[in-house]
Design a protein around this motif. Structure first.
Motif: not given
Length: 235
Positions: A43, A67-68
């Motif tokens: 992240e 995550s995107r």
């Protein structure tokens, strides 16, 4: 001379020894003028300030989730000129469910064929095969493979799904065996580079464990690949 900045992201499946494997290359990076930051969570890629300061990302994260926002941050950093480098499952078998990541890297682990059923003992060595890493014509012209001839390994032999945007520097061929379902030899890229925007991507598929990473050829290829991928001073 201003130091360059390397970000090592390590984690995921412990079978690839992500911490120990990444630590092998920290002294090399420091000796070559990098300040090294180490993170255990991808992240960090979503942190714009952090990624703007990065010249090289070294990833050692097998499988896991992302995550995107983090994938978008990594892609954007490479497009702006940061390098991305890694080996084995730490880069070629990461975040299986994210197609944007797979497109950036240019190859996805599919399998590592196993030994004859009568020779299997039920541990990871069932997937250790004698095979050859063969340098391509593009590899012989590359600074990454300079002076390296075809060499043999006994470890996992990656079968990789890929595309033709890659510059393939070395390959490995999976032979036909009566206990496998394919009917002709299949050649997979074993070392490749990829240009993405202003940035560069480097991938080496050997590197299952520390012994493989300490092989003189494998280690030299990875070290050179990291330097090749890194943002240059002129950028």
């Amino acid at each position: 001379m201003t130091a360059r900045h390397a970000l090592i992201v390590r984690g995921g499946w412990e079978g690839h020894h992500p911490v120990e494997a990444a630590e092998l290359f920290v002294p090399f990076l420091r000796d070559n003028g990098f300040d090294v930051r180490v993170e255990s969570d991808p992240e960090v890629y979503a942190d714009l300030d952090a990624m703007n300061a990065v010249d090289l990302v070294v990833q050692s994260v097998t499988m896991s989730q992302i995550s995107r926002e983090a994938v978008a941050g990594l892609r954007a950093a490479v497009e702006r000129g940061a390098g991305l480098a890694g080996w084995h499952g730490g880069i070629a078998d990461s975040y299986r469910g994210d197609s944007d990541y797979l497109q950036l890297v240019g190859g996805q682990f599919a399998t590592h064929p196993s030994r004859h059923p009568d020779e299997r003992s039920g541990d990871e060595r069932d997937n250790f095969l004698d095979h050859t890493i063969e340098v391509t014509a593009a590899g012989r012209a590359s600074v990454i493979m300079a002076g390296i001839e075809d060499f043999a390994l006994r470890t996992e032999q990656y079968w990789v799904l890929t595309d033709d945007l890659n510059d393939v520097l070395a390959t490995t061929t999976h032979p036909v065996q009566p206990y496998h379902p394919w009917h002709r030899p299949v050649t997979s890229p074993a070392v490749w580079t990829r240009e993405w925007g202003r940035g560069r991507v480097f991938v080496a598929t050997p590197g299952h464990d520390l012994d493989v990473l300490k092989d003189d050829n494998v280690r030299t290829i990875i070290e050179r690949g990291m330097l090749w991928a890194s943002r240059t001073e002129s950028e």
